[in-house]
Design an enzyme around this catalytic site. Structure first.
Site, PDB file in Angstrom:
ATOM      1  N   HIS A 128       4.420  -5.051   5.649  1.00  0.00           N
ATOM      2  CA  HIS A 128       5.003  -3.715   5.512  1.00  0.00           C
ATOM      3  C   HIS A 128       6.495  -3.688   5.828  1.00  0.00           C
ATOM      4  CE1 HIS A 128       0.696  -2.168   6.640  1.00  0.00           C
ATOM      5  NE2 HIS A 128       0.717  -2.929   5.536  1.00  0.00           N
ATOM      6  N   GLU A 221       0.134   6.490  -2.017  1.00  0.00           N
ATOM      7  CA  GLU A 221       0.705   7.828  -2.150  1.00  0.00           C
ATOM      8  C   GLU A 221       1.933   7.829  -3.047  1.00  0.00           C
ATOM      9  OE1 GLU A 221      -0.410   9.380   2.397  1.00  0.00           O
ATOM     10  OE2 GLU A 221       1.686   9.256   1.729  1.00  0.00           O
TER      11      GLU A 221
END
Length: 262
Positions: A128, A221
């Site tokens: 990430h 998302e």
């Protein structure tokens, strides 16, 4: 929509970022740490002198973007997983932003635009990193940093992880950034509560900023990014852990933004 797929080169290894220069040259980053140029069917050798990159796991050389006035100043901006060994002697890394120019196949004139404090670096490799770079219509520079696998950091304004950041093109902090006057907050933060935003772009109709975010299982998302907003990770999410266990029981909470799509 109708699409036609055309292969322009098959000689790159894990291309991570692709952007255009004004003359039609294509900038291509490779995860391993190489930057290449492609034009009119020809792929260059790797540009010499690119910074050392942590390329373990999800790390690497991420994005390469030309300055809006590239035709006059020649600046190219890079995002990458920077390696540091100064704290403990072990390899640590965090997303870093630099700019430089390319001349005769070499990377020159490098300047640091954003570098996090050493105590915010985490174990090299891992997860990430975020990575994307975008200039808006006013010339502000936006970039993303993922939570680096420490999900609670996304809600912590004293850390750069799990945030989208906004700077002037030379790395200075704009005085109207939303948290610039908040004691202890990282002043470059534009929005927070992000897990791993690795796609970001402007809507060509109105210049609004949008980001795609790698969520956990079932929790990817699309977000409409605006200043000071909290996008909820990890307090709210539509995803779950990869083993099927819950991350949280909440998909919505007052004061936290809903994704446009999930």
């Amino acid at each position: 929509h109708r699409f036609r797929i055309e292969t322009v080169t098959d000689d790159v290894d894990t291309p991570w970022g692709i952007n255009w220069l004004p003359d039609g040259t294509l900038l291509i980053t490779e995860k391993s740490g190489d930057l290449r140029l492609w034009k009119e069917g020809r792929l260059s050798d790797p540009v010499d002198g690119i910074p050392d990159v942590d390329a373990l796991s999800q790390a690497g050389l991420f994005d390469a973007v030309a300055h809006p006035d590239f035709a006059t100043n020649g600046w190219i901006y890079l995002s990458f997983a920077d390696i540091q060994t100064k704290l403990t002697g072990s390899r640590l890394s965090l997303t870093k932003i630099v700019r430089g120019r390319i001349a005769a196949g070499k990377w020159i004139d490098q300047e640091t635009i954003y570098e996090g404090p050493l105590d915010h670096y985490r174990k090299a490799g891992g997860y990430h990193f975020g990575s994307r770079i975008v200039f808006d219509r006013e010339g502000y520079l936006y970039f993303s940093i993922g939570d680096r696998g420490a999900k609670d950091h996304a809600q912590d304004l004293t850390r750069p992880n799990g945030k989208i950041h906004r700077l002037f093109d030379d790395g200075r902090v704009p005085p109207d950034n939303p948290f610039v006057d908040q004691p202890g907050a990282v002043p470059s933060i534009w929005s927070f509560g992000h897990r791993n935003p690795q796609g970001m772009d402007l809507d060509p109709r109105d210049g609004s900023l949008w980001a795609t975010e790698h969520g956990p299982r079932g929790g990817d998302e699309l977000n409409f990014v605006r200043p000071a907003l909290n996008f909820g990770w990890p307090e709210i999410t539509y995803g779950m852990n990869y083993n099927g266990t819950p991350i949280t029981s909440e998909t919505a909470r007052e004061g936290m933004e809903q994704p446009a799509l999930h």
